[in-house]
Design a protein around this motif. Structure first.
Motif, PDB file in Angstrom:
ATOM      1  N   ILE A 151      23.163  -9.651 -65.457  1.00 18.48           N
ATOM      2  CA  ILE A 151      24.687  -9.339 -64.645  1.00 18.48           C
ATOM      3  C   ILE A 151      24.266  -9.361 -64.385  1.00 18.48           C
ATOM      4  O   ILE A 151      24.841  -8.138 -63.167  1.00 18.48           O
ATOM      5  N   ILE A 152      25.214 -10.037 -63.007  1.00 18.05           N
ATOM      6  CA  ILE A 152      25.069 -10.623 -61.250  1.00 18.05           C
ATOM      7  C   ILE A 152      25.546 -11.611 -60.991  1.00 18.05           C
ATOM      8  O   ILE A 152      25.309 -12.525 -61.805  1.00 18.05           O
ATOM      9  N   PHE A 153      25.998 -11.474 -60.143  1.00 19.79           N
ATOM     10  CA  PHE A 153      27.522 -12.219 -59.807  1.00 19.79           C
ATOM     11  C   PHE A 153      26.713 -12.811 -58.004  1.00 19.79           C
ATOM     12  O   PHE A 153      26.699 -12.816 -56.951  1.00 19.79           O
ATOM     13  N   ASP A 154      28.369 -13.672 -57.584  1.00 17.88           N
ATOM     14  CA  ASP A 154      28.216 -14.496 -56.264  1.00 17.88           C
ATOM     15  C   ASP A 154      27.242 -15.161 -56.318  1.00 17.88           C
ATOM     16  O   ASP A 154      26.398 -15.482 -55.220  1.00 17.88           O
ATOM     17  N   GLY A 155      26.469 -15.750 -57.050  1.00 17.04           N
ATOM     18  CA  GLY A 155      25.409 -16.111 -57.031  1.00 17.04           C
ATOM     19  C   GLY A 155      24.335 -15.956 -56.442  1.00 17.04           C
ATOM     20  O   GLY A 155      23.183 -16.541 -56.508  1.00 17.04           O
ATOM     21  N   ALA A 156      24.116 -14.708 -56.635  1.00 19.39           N
ATOM     22  CA  ALA A 156      22.777 -13.648 -55.998  1.00 19.39           C
ATOM     23  C   ALA A 156      21.356 -14.191 -57.650  1.00 19.39           C
ATOM     24  O   ALA A 156      22.210 -14.536 -58.344  1.00 19.39           O
ATOM     25  N   LYS A 157      20.319 -14.355 -56.548  1.00 19.74           N
ATOM     26  CA  LYS A 157      19.103 -13.706 -57.646  1.00 19.74           C
ATOM     27  C   LYS A 157      18.865 -12.487 -57.972  1.00 19.74           C
ATOM     28  O   LYS A 157      18.931 -11.700 -56.818  1.00 19.74           O
ATOM     29  N   HIS A 158      18.404 -11.805 -59.341  1.00 19.00           N
ATOM     30  CA  HIS A 158      18.368 -10.686 -59.633  1.00 19.00           C
ATOM     31  C   HIS A 158      16.832 -10.943 -58.952  1.00 19.00           C
ATOM     32  O   HIS A 158      15.755 -11.462 -59.311  1.00 19.00           O
ATOM     33  N   MET A 159      16.704  -9.746 -58.442  1.00 21.39           N
ATOM     34  CA  MET A 159      15.336  -9.977 -57.901  1.00 21.39           C
ATOM     35  C   MET A 159      14.045  -8.867 -58.788  1.00 21.39           C
ATOM     36  O   MET A 159      14.369  -7.380 -58.440  1.00 21.39           O
ATOM     37  N   SER A 160      13.831  -9.875 -59.478  1.00 22.17           N
ATOM     38  CA  SER A 160      13.280  -8.490 -60.419  1.00 22.17           C
ATOM     39  C   SER A 160      11.903  -8.357 -59.980  1.00 22.17           C
ATOM     40  O   SER A 160      11.295  -9.019 -59.483  1.00 22.17           O
ATOM     41  N   VAL A 161      11.040  -7.163 -60.430  1.00 26.34           N
ATOM     42  CA  VAL A 161      10.162  -6.944 -60.260  1.00 26.34           C
ATOM     43  C   VAL A 161       8.916  -7.760 -60.870  1.00 26.34           C
ATOM     44  O   VAL A 161       7.927  -8.013 -59.698  1.00 26.34           O
ATOM     45  N   ASN A 162       9.144  -8.887 -61.409  1.00 24.29           N
ATOM     46  CA  ASN A 162       8.693  -9.364 -62.263  1.00 24.29           C
ATOM     47  C   ASN A 162       8.601 -10.152 -61.722  1.00 24.29           C
ATOM     48  O   ASN A 162       7.212 -11.392 -61.148  1.00 24.29           O
ATOM     49  N   ARG A 163       9.296 -10.247 -60.099  1.00 27.55           N
ATOM     50  CA  ARG A 163       9.230 -11.445 -59.301  1.00 27.55           C
ATOM     51  C   ARG A 163       7.801 -11.583 -57.882  1.00 27.55           C
ATOM     52  O   ARG A 163       6.781 -11.971 -57.497  1.00 27.55           O
ATOM     53  N   HIS A 164       7.400  -9.940 -57.917  1.00 30.07           N
ATOM     54  CA  HIS A 164       6.714  -9.481 -57.477  1.00 30.07           C
ATOM     55  C   HIS A 164       5.525  -8.887 -57.784  1.00 30.07           C
ATOM     56  O   HIS A 164       5.402  -8.100 -58.197  1.00 30.07           O
ATOM     57  N   ALA A 165       4.498  -9.971 -56.851  1.00 35.34           N
ATOM     58  CA  ALA A 165       2.971  -9.646 -58.322  1.00 35.34           C
ATOM     59  C   ALA A 165       2.666  -8.267 -57.744  1.00 35.34           C
ATOM     60  O   ALA A 165       1.789  -7.706 -58.498  1.00 35.34           O
ATOM     61  N   GLU A 166       2.797  -8.311 -56.530  1.00 34.34           N
ATOM     62  CA  GLU A 166       1.479  -6.961 -56.192  1.00 34.34           C
ATOM     63  C   GLU A 166       2.014  -5.890 -57.102  1.00 34.34           C
ATOM     64  O   GLU A 166       1.622  -4.634 -56.818  1.00 34.34           O
ATOM     65  N   LEU A 167       3.695  -5.538 -56.782  1.00 29.94           N
ATOM     66  CA  LEU A 167       4.253  -4.379 -58.050  1.00 29.94           C
ATOM     67  C   LEU A 167       4.134  -4.677 -59.224  1.00 29.94           C
ATOM     68  O   LEU A 167       3.807  -3.647 -59.932  1.00 29.94           O
ATOM     69  N   ALA A 168       4.516  -5.855 -59.343  1.00 25.30           N
ATOM     70  CA  ALA A 168       3.861  -5.623 -61.359  1.00 25.30           C
ATOM     71  C   ALA A 168       2.952  -5.419 -61.771  1.00 25.30           C
ATOM     72  O   ALA A 168       3.089  -4.818 -62.860  1.00 25.30           O
ATOM     73  N   GLU A 169       2.093  -5.261 -60.980  1.00 25.30           N
ATOM     74  CA  GLU A 169       0.562  -5.118 -61.485  1.00 25.30           C
ATOM     75  C   GLU A 169       0.379  -3.289 -61.936  1.00 25.30           C
ATOM     76  O   GLU A 169      -0.452  -2.746 -61.924  1.00 25.30           O
ATOM     77  N   ARG A 170       2.273  -2.560 -60.931  1.00 29.22           N
ATOM     78  CA  ARG A 170       1.708  -1.508 -60.927  1.00 29.22           C
ATOM     79  C   ARG A 170       2.689  -0.727 -62.048  1.00 29.22           C
ATOM     80  O   ARG A 170       3.287   0.507 -61.678  1.00 29.22           O
ATOM     81  N   SER A 171       3.672  -1.302 -63.069  1.00 27.81           N
ATOM     82  CA  SER A 171       4.637  -1.480 -63.128  1.00 27.81           C
ATOM     83  C   SER A 171       5.813  -1.954 -64.502  1.00 27.81           C
ATOM     84  O   SER A 171       4.490  -2.423 -65.679  1.00 27.81           O
ATOM     85  N   PHE A 172       6.106  -0.433 -64.773  1.00 33.88           N
ATOM     86  CA  PHE A 172       6.902  -1.004 -66.570  1.00 33.88           C
ATOM     87  C   PHE A 172       8.258  -1.367 -65.829  1.00 33.88           C
ATOM     88  O   PHE A 172       9.121  -0.632 -65.083  1.00 33.88           O
ATOM     89  N   ILE A 173       8.195  -2.896 -66.379  1.00 32.59           N
ATOM     90  CA  ILE A 173       9.690  -3.452 -65.965  1.00 32.59           C
ATOM     91  C   ILE A 173      10.309  -2.866 -67.616  1.00 32.59           C
ATOM     92  O   ILE A 173      10.137  -4.078 -68.311  1.00 32.59           O
ATOM     93  N   ILE A 174      11.529  -2.708 -67.723  1.00 39.05           N
ATOM     94  CA  ILE A 174      12.407  -2.401 -69.067  1.00 39.05           C
ATOM     95  C   ILE A 174      13.367  -2.957 -69.220  1.00 39.05           C
ATOM     96  O   ILE A 174      14.168  -3.488 -67.823  1.00 39.05           O
ATOM     97  N   SER A 175      13.864  -3.546 -70.333  1.00 39.93           N
ATOM     98  CA  SER A 175      15.210  -4.437 -70.218  1.00 39.93           C
ATOM     99  C   SER A 175      15.453  -4.133 -71.704  1.00 39.93           C
ATOM    100  O   SER A 175      15.218  -3.691 -72.113  1.00 39.93           O
TER     101      SER A 175
END
Length: 382
Positions: free
Chosen positions: A204-228
């Motif tokens: 649920i993100i607007f005006d053509g923007a891209k959701h900057m999920s931590v899934n997109r950032h390999a370095e952060l993803a390796e230390r993250s719980f990403i919850i949806s």
């Protein structure tokens, strides 16, 4: 008998429950609690009934149905170009709130510190406190409600175990940028700090923007719980089906907690969601446009009101600046709205440590057009 001392002595009924109860009492239009007043896709609802009738009524595997974990892995690959192992990096939970509690409980211990950004979703603080840790609050201040990364750096101590981020952000409707993720990654680079990324409004993100999920950032993803949350994506909040993506080592620890919280979540609902995801992989990509129409309708209708607003960047919430209307505290102002205007809203101060006053309130626009029309008509008469 002498009852034990409360572990949460300062926590009572949530502001959501309070405002919904008052909305019913005053027969007000309820734009306070964040749930749709419309149903999810008929095909999804019918699939749930089909799987119940087909006998999918016993325990699912602790980590979730394989079909659903496979569908999530496909979605993450499609949306964020991250390849996941469905067997070791995905866990189905009983809503996102259970996943948040399990993630915090899995890695946070007595004496630890957890950095949260206020206004913060109200389940973070109790979960941190119940695990013997301390919340370190960093306030997001109006009008931008942006993270001050210098404050974050200054707040980190040897006891910092976790940082919790939430984007799109409830209740402000702000979103993190690529720059924000890069700054966060730089701050965490030489630490053992774990990241919890609450992304329940990811689509649920607007005006053509891209959701900057931590899934997109390999370095952060390796230390993250990403919850949806599927409740947010498919308009079925009452189903309470969420999930957590995490690297194998963190997933293992989360599942140790999850198995003793709920063990597994409703089997026919998992099966229905998996079936729907496979049949309609495009559905979540339409969600932003669907809710942007509602956001625009609300904002255009409120153009004639005395409120100031900046259109929400994500979620199905819109902030209103009421400082030109009243100098009441936000708690008193939402009470006044209920009694005199017949519209229920949410104040922001309960989500700040110390009840910080911003002069803003939150409306939920996940409602039908008739509901939004009536509510905005009342607000424009102030």
């Amino acid at each position: 008998m002498r009852y034990p001392t409360s572990k949460l002595p300062h926590i009572g009924l949530t502001i959501f429950s309070q405002m919904s109860a008052l909305a019913a009492e005053y027969q007000a239009i309820n734009l306070s609690q964040g749930f749709p007043d419309f149903d999810g896709p008929a095909e999804l609802l019918n699939a749930a009934g089909k799987h119940i009738q087909a006998g999918a009524n016993q325990y699912a595997p602790m980590s979730g149905l394989a079909t659903l974990r496979d569908a999530i892995a496909d979605k993450v690959q499609r949306c964020y170009q991250r390849k996941l192992s469905p067997d070791t990096e995905i866990t189905i939970t009983s809503g996102a709130t259970e996943a948040i509690f399990a993630a915090i409980s899995a890695v946070v211990s007595s004496g630890d510190e957890v950095i949260v950004f206020d206004p913060a979703y109200d389940s973070y603080e109790p979960a941190i406190r119940l695990n013997g840790a301390t919340s370190v609050h960093i306030a997001l201040v109006p009008p931008a409600f942006e993270i001050d990364w210098q404050q974050v750096e200054a707040a980190i101590t040897p006891r910092t175990r976790m940082i919790i981020i939430n984007s799109p952000h409830n209740p402000t409707g702000t979103t993190l940028t690529e720059y924000d993720l890069a700054r966060l990654a730089a701050i965490l680079q030489d630490t053992d700090i774990v990241l919890l990324s609450d992304e329940v409004y990811e689509h649920i993100i607007f005006d053509g923007a891209k959701h900057m999920s931590v899934n997109r950032h390999a370095e952060l993803a390796e230390r993250s719980f990403i919850i949806s949350s599927f409740g947010k994506t498919y308009h079925v909040t009452g189903w309470k089906i969420g999930y957590c993506v995490a690297p194998k080592s963190l997933t293992k620890e989360l599942q140790k907690v999850h198995q003793y919280l709920t063990f597994s979540s409703a089997t026919p609902l998992q099966a229905a969601i998996a079936e729907f995801m496979v049949a309609h992989p495009e559905y979540e990509q339409q969600l932003g446009g669907f809710y942007q129409q509602k956001r625009n309708f609300l904002n255009q209708a409120l153009a004639a009101s005395p409120f100031d607003l900046t259109p929400s960047a994500g979620t199905y919430f819109q902030l209103l600046d009421y400082r030109n209307v009243s100098d009441l505290t936000d708690l008193d102002f939402v009470s006044w709205l209920l009694e005199n205007v017949g519209v229920a809203a949410i104040p922001l101060s309960p989500f700040y440590k110390g009840g910080y006053q911003t002069g803003f309130i939150r409306l939920c626009f996940a409602k039908g057009e008739a509901t939004l029309s009536e509510a905005t008509e009342r607000l424009c008469k102030i």
